[in-house]
Design a protein around this motif. Structure first.
Motif, mmCIF file in Angstrom:
data_model
loop_
_atom_site.group_PDB
_atom_site.id
_atom_site.type_symbol
_atom_site.label_atom_id
_atom_site.label_comp_id
_atom_site.label_asym_id
_atom_site.label_seq_id
_atom_site.Cartn_x
_atom_site.Cartn_y
_atom_site.Cartn_z
ATOM 1 N N SER A 33 -9.249 0.966 1.998
ATOM 2 C CA SER A 33 -9.369 1.897 0.877
ATOM 3 C C SER A 33 -10.633 1.575 0.105
ATOM 4 C CB SER A 33 -8.180 1.746 -0.076
ATOM 5 O OG SER A 33 -6.961 1.764 0.617
ATOM 6 N N LEU A 34 -11.309 2.606 -0.387
ATOM 7 C CA LEU A 34 -12.436 2.340 -1.266
ATOM 8 C C LEU A 34 -12.192 3.011 -2.605
ATOM 9 C CD1 LEU A 34 -15.573 4.399 -0.200
ATOM 10 C CD2 LEU A 34 -13.487 4.493 1.090
ATOM 11 N N ASN A 35 -12.693 2.371 -3.672
ATOM 12 C CA ASN A 35 -12.438 2.981 -4.967
ATOM 13 C C ASN A 35 -13.546 3.956 -5.326
ATOM 14 O OD1 ASN A 35 -14.452 1.643 -6.505
ATOM 15 N ND2 ASN A 35 -13.025 0.202 -7.404
ATOM 16 N N ASP A 36 -13.208 4.869 -6.231
ATOM 17 C CA ASP A 36 -14.149 5.954 -6.551
ATOM 18 C C ASP A 36 -15.412 5.445 -7.259
ATOM 19 O OD1 ASP A 36 -12.677 5.322 -8.787
ATOM 20 O OD2 ASP A 36 -12.388 7.381 -9.459
ATOM 21 N N ASN A 37 -15.327 4.270 -7.921
ATOM 22 C CA ASN A 37 -16.543 3.718 -8.542
ATOM 23 C C ASN A 37 -17.576 3.403 -7.464
ATOM 24 O OD1 ASN A 37 -15.515 3.699 -11.205
ATOM 25 N ND2 ASN A 37 -14.390 1.813 -10.753
ATOM 26 N N LEU A 38 -17.095 2.869 -6.340
ATOM 27 C CA LEU A 38 -17.995 2.540 -5.234
ATOM 28 C C LEU A 38 -18.685 3.812 -4.738
ATOM 29 C CD1 LEU A 38 -18.924 0.348 -3.088
ATOM 30 C CD2 LEU A 38 -17.079 1.204 -1.673
ATOM 31 N N GLY A 55 -14.778 -6.045 8.594
ATOM 32 C CA GLY A 55 -14.749 -7.458 8.979
ATOM 33 C C GLY A 55 -13.388 -8.076 8.695
ATOM 34 N N HIS A 56 -12.844 -7.806 7.497
ATOM 35 C CA HIS A 56 -11.509 -8.334 7.162
ATOM 36 C C HIS A 56 -10.481 -7.859 8.191
ATOM 37 C CE1 HIS A 56 -12.452 -10.258 3.445
ATOM 38 N NE2 HIS A 56 -12.805 -9.166 2.801
ATOM 39 N N TYR A 57 -10.612 -6.606 8.560
ATOM 40 C CA TYR A 57 -9.668 -5.982 9.482
ATOM 41 C C TYR A 57 -9.776 -6.634 10.868
ATOM 42 C CZ TYR A 57 -7.028 -1.920 11.250
ATOM 43 O OH TYR A 57 -6.074 -1.100 11.787
ATOM 44 N N VAL A 58 -11.001 -6.654 11.405
ATOM 45 C CA VAL A 58 -11.210 -7.138 12.775
ATOM 46 C C VAL A 58 -10.910 -8.639 12.881
ATOM 47 C CG1 VAL A 58 -12.968 -7.490 14.570
ATOM 48 C CG2 VAL A 58 -12.896 -5.337 13.287
ATOM 49 N N LEU A 59 -11.246 -9.390 11.837
ATOM 50 C CA LEU A 59 -11.078 -10.846 11.888
ATOM 51 C C LEU A 59 -9.658 -11.290 11.497
ATOM 52 C CD1 LEU A 59 -14.543 -11.702 10.284
ATOM 53 C CD2 LEU A 59 -13.970 -11.816 12.716
ATOM 54 N N ASN A 60 -8.747 -10.319 11.370
ATOM 55 C CA ASN A 60 -7.328 -10.625 11.095
ATOM 56 C C ASN A 60 -7.111 -11.432 9.826
ATOM 57 O OD1 ASN A 60 -6.027 -9.345 13.295
ATOM 58 N ND2 ASN A 60 -6.855 -10.960 14.626
ATOM 59 N N HIS A 61 -7.883 -11.122 8.788
ATOM 60 C CA HIS A 61 -7.791 -11.929 7.576
ATOM 61 C C HIS A 61 -6.457 -11.813 6.851
ATOM 62 C CE1 HIS A 61 -12.411 -12.541 7.256
ATOM 63 N NE2 HIS A 61 -11.822 -13.390 8.071
ATOM 64 N N VAL A 62 -5.743 -10.672 7.029
ATOM 65 C CA VAL A 62 -4.439 -10.604 6.347
ATOM 66 C C VAL A 62 -3.469 -11.626 6.948
ATOM 67 C CG1 VAL A 62 -4.531 -8.267 5.384
ATOM 68 C CG2 VAL A 62 -3.738 -8.588 7.715
ATOM 69 N N TRP A 63 -3.512 -11.784 8.275
ATOM 70 C CA TRP A 63 -2.614 -12.761 8.913
ATOM 71 C C TRP A 63 -3.040 -14.191 8.593
ATOM 72 C CZ3 TRP A 63 1.888 -11.162 10.436
ATOM 73 C CH2 TRP A 63 2.043 -9.845 10.852
ATOM 74 N N ILE A 64 -4.362 -14.411 8.605
ATOM 75 C CA ILE A 64 -4.862 -15.751 8.271
ATOM 76 C C ILE A 64 -4.498 -16.094 6.822
ATOM 77 C CG2 ILE A 64 -6.999 -17.097 7.907
ATOM 78 C CD1 ILE A 64 -8.150 -15.574 10.359
ATOM 79 N N GLY A 65 -4.658 -15.101 5.946
ATOM 80 C CA GLY A 65 -4.319 -15.307 4.533
ATOM 81 C C GLY A 65 -2.839 -15.627 4.362
ATOM 82 N N VAL A 80 -8.953 -4.116 2.002
ATOM 83 C CA VAL A 80 -8.043 -3.919 3.130
ATOM 84 C C VAL A 80 -6.678 -4.331 2.604
ATOM 85 C CG1 VAL A 80 -7.374 -4.718 5.423
ATOM 86 C CG2 VAL A 80 -9.770 -4.418 4.880
ATOM 87 N N SER A 81 -5.681 -3.456 2.710
ATOM 88 C CA SER A 81 -4.344 -3.827 2.253
ATOM 89 C C SER A 81 -3.350 -3.513 3.358
ATOM 90 C CB SER A 81 -3.990 -3.079 0.971
ATOM 91 O OG SER A 81 -3.988 -1.693 1.207
ATOM 92 N N GLY A 82 -2.112 -3.998 3.142
ATOM 93 C CA GLY A 82 -1.085 -3.792 4.151
ATOM 94 C C GLY A 82 -1.168 -4.848 5.237
ATOM 95 N N PRO A 90 0.802 -1.228 0.000
ATOM 96 C CA PRO A 90 0.000 0.000 0.000
ATOM 97 C C PRO A 90 0.835 1.278 0.000
ATOM 98 C CG PRO A 90 -0.139 -1.104 2.128
ATOM 99 C CD PRO A 90 0.647 -2.004 1.233
ATOM 100 N N VAL A 91 2.074 1.184 0.494
ATOM 101 C CA VAL A 91 2.892 2.391 0.639
ATOM 102 C C VAL A 91 3.734 2.659 -0.608
ATOM 103 C CG1 VAL A 91 4.587 3.569 2.097
ATOM 104 C CG2 VAL A 91 2.999 1.926 3.119
ATOM 105 N N TYR A 92 4.315 1.587 -1.171
ATOM 106 C CA TYR A 92 5.248 1.783 -2.285
ATOM 107 C C TYR A 92 4.719 1.316 -3.641
ATOM 108 C CZ TYR A 92 8.501 2.709 1.468
ATOM 109 O OH TYR A 92 9.108 3.255 2.574
#
Ligand SMILES: [Zn+2]
Length: 436
Positions: free
Chosen positions: A256-261, A279-289, A246-248, A194-196
């Motif tokens: 982040s949301l896109n402008d189409n939304l 939900g993705h954030y709270v349920l720790n889906h990045v770590w699970i993924g 959800v990224s990072g 998300p940063v670079y």
């Protein structure tokens, strides 16, 4: 006067509740999940539905053909001695094995991408344009493609250097260290993306103040998610797709949301989608993924460590590949990974889809917008088949289908909204899936 207004409002409300076109209940007067679900699904009909189905079903074949093209390119690089030539050329420039691996990997990715370019252009540009999802001209698309290729030309040779160093050190059990290396690359990639990376393709700005932002901030606060930054990005530059993500990971995690939304959905719909992202954030889906995909990579590497040496023993002399530690073996390893990836498609889809389904349930509880979520699920039919069979959904869907999402929303409404009433679903955009 005041009484008259109230009476009028009361009459209007009564009309709203009993008028069959505006509000419907089942025969017993109870909210009926099936009827409510069907009402939403029926808003997508005729050519619009056929186009949505054709786009998504075509994608099933793209998985197979994409794997076939990848295997064919790798086979050509072996058969015509190019892999052997890459390594020989690298040996003229570098003495150390790490340098030789680095240059071999660079040449391999560059030439492989060049051979596969017609396929890439067809699937990622012309096909998207054919279905009205592409907003870029060819030059714009090609510039983005060039950037992503450049990023992979930086990252892949480094990954190859690390993996081949593991192969040289542990000729039989390198897959264990290899799994650690792949996991580290994944984690660093997720941290940096998300940063670079993402800002190279799109402009990210703070979501402007207003009712939508207030709503998201309130939902985030209620779920103990830090929300000092909520990003909006100009995805409409590339595509018509509605999306948010959800990224990072760790310190760089963000929503982040896109402008189409933002442009094409109501406040209720946007809130429903952002509830899902929370939900993705709270349920720790990045770590699970990360954990799930590392485990899968471990299995893939183990199988490659057993199969690739057998292939090289049989055909290596003809291909000019000396052994698995020879960087000229890259296309052999790649063929093994591609076949594994193809066979594992239902597994990878299911890993993602289970998280997505949990985020859907979370989002309904957080946003309390079952009709908003149902109508936005219908809008996503622009690029996802609305009503697949159960096996089809299991094999090919990395998100719940529109039908599954609408049903879940209507079930949530029945269970959580006292005296739930059926609303008339908003009509789908006239031009249907594709350009509006
Ligand atoms: Zn999601």
């Amino acid at each position: 006067m005041k009484t008259a207004t109230r009476m009028f409002a009361g009459a209007a409300l009564a009309l709203l509740l009993v008028h069959p076109a505006l509000a419907q209940t089942g025969p017993s007067g109870a909210f009926d999940v099936d009827t409510a679900t069907r009402a939403y699904l029926d808003t997508l009909q005729g050519p619009a539905r056929a186009k949505s189905d054709a786009y998504f079903e075509g994608g099933y074949w793209l998985i197979l053909w994409g794997a076939a093209v990848s295997v064919l390119v790798d086979w050509m690089l072996l058969r015509f001695g190019l892999a052997n030539w890459f390594r020989t050329a690298a040996e003229r420039v570098f003495k150390r094995p790490s340098g030789i691996t680095w240059l071999t990997a660079l040449l391999y990715s560059l030439v492989g991408a060049a051979i596969a370019l017609p396929w890439t252009i067809y699937t990622a540009f012309f096909r998207e344009r054919q279905y009205g999802l592409m907003n870029q001209d060819f030059a714009g698309w090609f510039a983005d493609y060039g950037k992503s290729l450049a990023i992979s030309l930086v990252i892949f040779p480094l990954l190859a250097m690390a993996v081949y160093a593991a192969i040289r050190r542990f000729p039989r059990n390198w897959w264990l260290l290899g799994t650690g290396i792949v996991t580290a690359f994944l984690a660093v990639g997720m941290l940096a993306a998300p940063v670079y990376i993402a800002p190279l393709f799109n402009k990210y700005t703070e979501l402007p103040a207003g009712p939508v932002r207030d709503r998201i901030v309130a939902m985030a606060a209620a779920n103990h998610v830090p929300a000092e930054h909520i990003y909006l990005f100009d995805a409409s530059k590339q595509t018509d797709r509605i999306s948010a993500n959800v990224s990072g990971i760790g310190p760089t995690i963000r929503i982040s949301l896109n402008d189409n939304l933002l442009k094409r959905t109501s406040e209720a719909e946007t809130a429903a989608v952002m509830g899902h992202e929370l939900g993705h954030y709270v349920l720790n889906h990045v770590w699970i993924g990360l954990a799930a995909f590392s485990a899968l990579a471990g299995l893939a590497l183990f199988l490659v460590s057993r199969i690739a040496p057998a292939l090289i023993a049989r055909h290596g002399a003809r291909w000019g590949v000396r052994g698995i530690a020879d960087p000229a073996s890259m296309p052999v390893l790649s063929i093994c990974f591609t076949v594994f990836g193809l066979l594992a498609t239902p597994v990878t889809n299911s890993i993602i889809r289970i998280d997505e389904s949990q985020a859907d349930a979370f989002g309904l509880d957080a946003a309390k917008e079952p009709d908003g979520f149902a109508s936005v699920a219908m809008k996503l039919a622009q690029y996802r088949k609305i009503e697949p069979g159960a096996l089809e959904e299991f094999l090919f869907f990395d998100h719940p289908s529109g039908a599954t999402r609408v049903r879940m929303s209507m079930q949530w409404k029945k269970d959580h909204v006292p005296g739930a009433q059926m609303v008339v679903p908003p009509p789908m955009p006239q031009s249907g899936p594709g350009k509006e």
